[in-house]
Design a protein around this motif. Sequence first.
Motif, short mmCIF file in Angstrom:
data_model
loop_
_atom_site.label_atom_id
_atom_site.label_comp_id
_atom_site.label_asym_id
_atom_site.label_seq_id
_atom_site.Cartn_x
_atom_site.Cartn_y
_atom_site.Cartn_z
N UNK A 3 0.83 -1.20 0.00
CA UNK A 3 0.00 0.00 0.00
C UNK A 3 0.87 1.26 0.00
N UNK A 4 1.97 1.23 0.73
CA UNK A 4 2.91 2.34 0.77
C UNK A 4 3.42 2.65 -0.64
N UNK A 5 3.87 1.61 -1.35
CA UNK A 5 4.38 1.79 -2.70
C UNK A 5 3.30 2.33 -3.64
N UNK A 42 3.27 10.02 7.88
CA UNK A 42 4.10 10.49 6.78
C UNK A 42 3.20 10.93 5.63
N UNK A 43 3.37 12.18 5.21
CA UNK A 43 2.56 12.76 4.14
C UNK A 43 3.46 13.07 2.94
N UNK A 44 2.99 12.71 1.75
CA UNK A 44 3.70 13.11 0.53
C UNK A 44 2.78 14.04 -0.25
N UNK A 61 2.00 6.50 5.41
CA UNK A 61 2.47 5.62 6.48
C UNK A 61 2.06 6.21 7.82
N UNK A 62 1.90 5.32 8.81
CA UNK A 62 1.46 5.72 10.15
C UNK A 62 2.09 4.76 11.15
N UNK A 76 -4.80 6.07 9.44
CA UNK A 76 -5.10 7.21 8.56
C UNK A 76 -4.45 7.04 7.20
N UNK A 77 -3.82 5.90 6.97
CA UNK A 77 -3.14 5.67 5.69
C UNK A 77 -4.15 5.76 4.55
N UNK A 78 -3.81 6.55 3.55
CA UNK A 78 -4.71 6.76 2.42
C UNK A 78 -5.54 8.02 2.52
N UNK A 79 -5.59 8.63 3.72
CA UNK A 79 -6.34 9.88 3.88
C UNK A 79 -5.67 11.00 3.08
#
Length: 489
Positions: A3-5, A42-44, A61-62, A76-79
């Motif tokens: 999911x991170x990738x 982690x926000x990109x 990432x969280x 919150x990953x994907x928010x």
Amino acid sequence: MPQFETLIHSRSSVTIDQAHKLRELVADWQLLSDLSFADLILWVPIRKDMKMWPTGHVAVAHIRPTTAATVFTNDVIGDEVMWGNRPRIDSSLSSGEIVRDSEAEQVGELMIKEEAIPVVFDGQVIAVITRHRNAELMRSPSRLELNYREIAHSLYRMVSEGLFPYKDAGSLFEPVPRVGDGLIRLDVNGVISYASPNARSAFSRMGWKSEIENNKLGEVAEAVAKNSPNPHEEGIRTRLNGKTLRRVDIDNQGATIDLLVLPLLQGEDRIGAIVLLQNVTELRRRDRELVTKDATIREIHHRVKNNLQTVSALLRLQARRIEDPSASSALNEAVRRIASIALVHDTLSTSSENEVAFDEVLTSLITHALELSPRMGELRIERKGELGSLESRLATPLSLVVTELMHNALEHGLAEQGSVLTIELSRYSNECVINITDDGVGLPKDFDLATSSNLGLQIVRTLTENELKGVLKLQSTDSGTQANLRFPL
């Protein structure tokens, strides 16, 4: 980390090198979370090109702390947040500066403080970490909490300067000791300015009786390790002075401590270091037991091989003294089968794994088969493909099966001139397939493997079904006979 990738490459314009940097950060940031008693996100930036202004940010990432309760019950990953909705993230990404603690905000039932830290790579901000902690829990911090927070601030500053994660860390962080296992803080001279209770207990078990703080860590470690039964602590003061990233084991007759030294940097200056430590006495004891056990097992395989060779020699001597050709032949067949088993044990005796490089065993089996054949100069055995390594529980019966099929073909299934025996090996994810093909006259019309009286084929069928849990088929082809063996992995 699928999911991170996916989130990074589908929603952001980060390069391959930048994505690698973020993966390294996520691999090591449990340390940051634990030291700051905070959830980290982690926000990109969301954009299709680095030259474009971001339209917002996506959480990729969280991590939750192991030293405090989480402030987020759900991941919150994907928010995603639009630009302007989270000013601290926007400001940190734009300025490259850490946006410090603001006034606490109500989030559900908790008062949460948030700060934003830019993630810098090659002088460019590629992402932002937000730190979220419960303001109520930090009103009257203990000495431990104050030291943890100060260290965390230093590490976050290193993140914003592109100095954390450490370059060329390799496998030093595998596995990384947990903050709760023990932490020591060093000043710029390598003197212990703070040691957590677990750190003091670890050195106390090693035999250190007085206060550990205000002493140089290298000197303390050297003192407790001097009675080590296998001294390897030369230069231990240098390795534990806090100047370089190092991983060091110190041990004596009572205990073993694993220490990970992490220098704290500010720009080009070193301002101190932290040392994460863990009492690994029991782990090292088990490691030594495993090494001893492996050596014992290899020695057992070596002795079994020697005993089998002795039995083969005795049977060979007996066969030479017997005048009955059929009895002598039966003993020679037994010698051949024992030799196949001995080859497997010989391979296991030189390996630290419980696996056999079967292709090497097969090479020896082929050489042995040709040497025993009366038509050695007229025969040729071709092999194609490889099986690789197999568990010993499979390798032993398989070597017997292949030996019997080869000798059966060499004895009954080859043409008079230019004889060729072909062995094809195929390995798939869940099974192996072996085809042994000769160029002889083929099988009799009424042949049935299940009712065959041939001892060798009975052995093959029994081993295939009972030991390999596989299937064996013998069939005539246009050019001879083919044995098809399939067994699961």
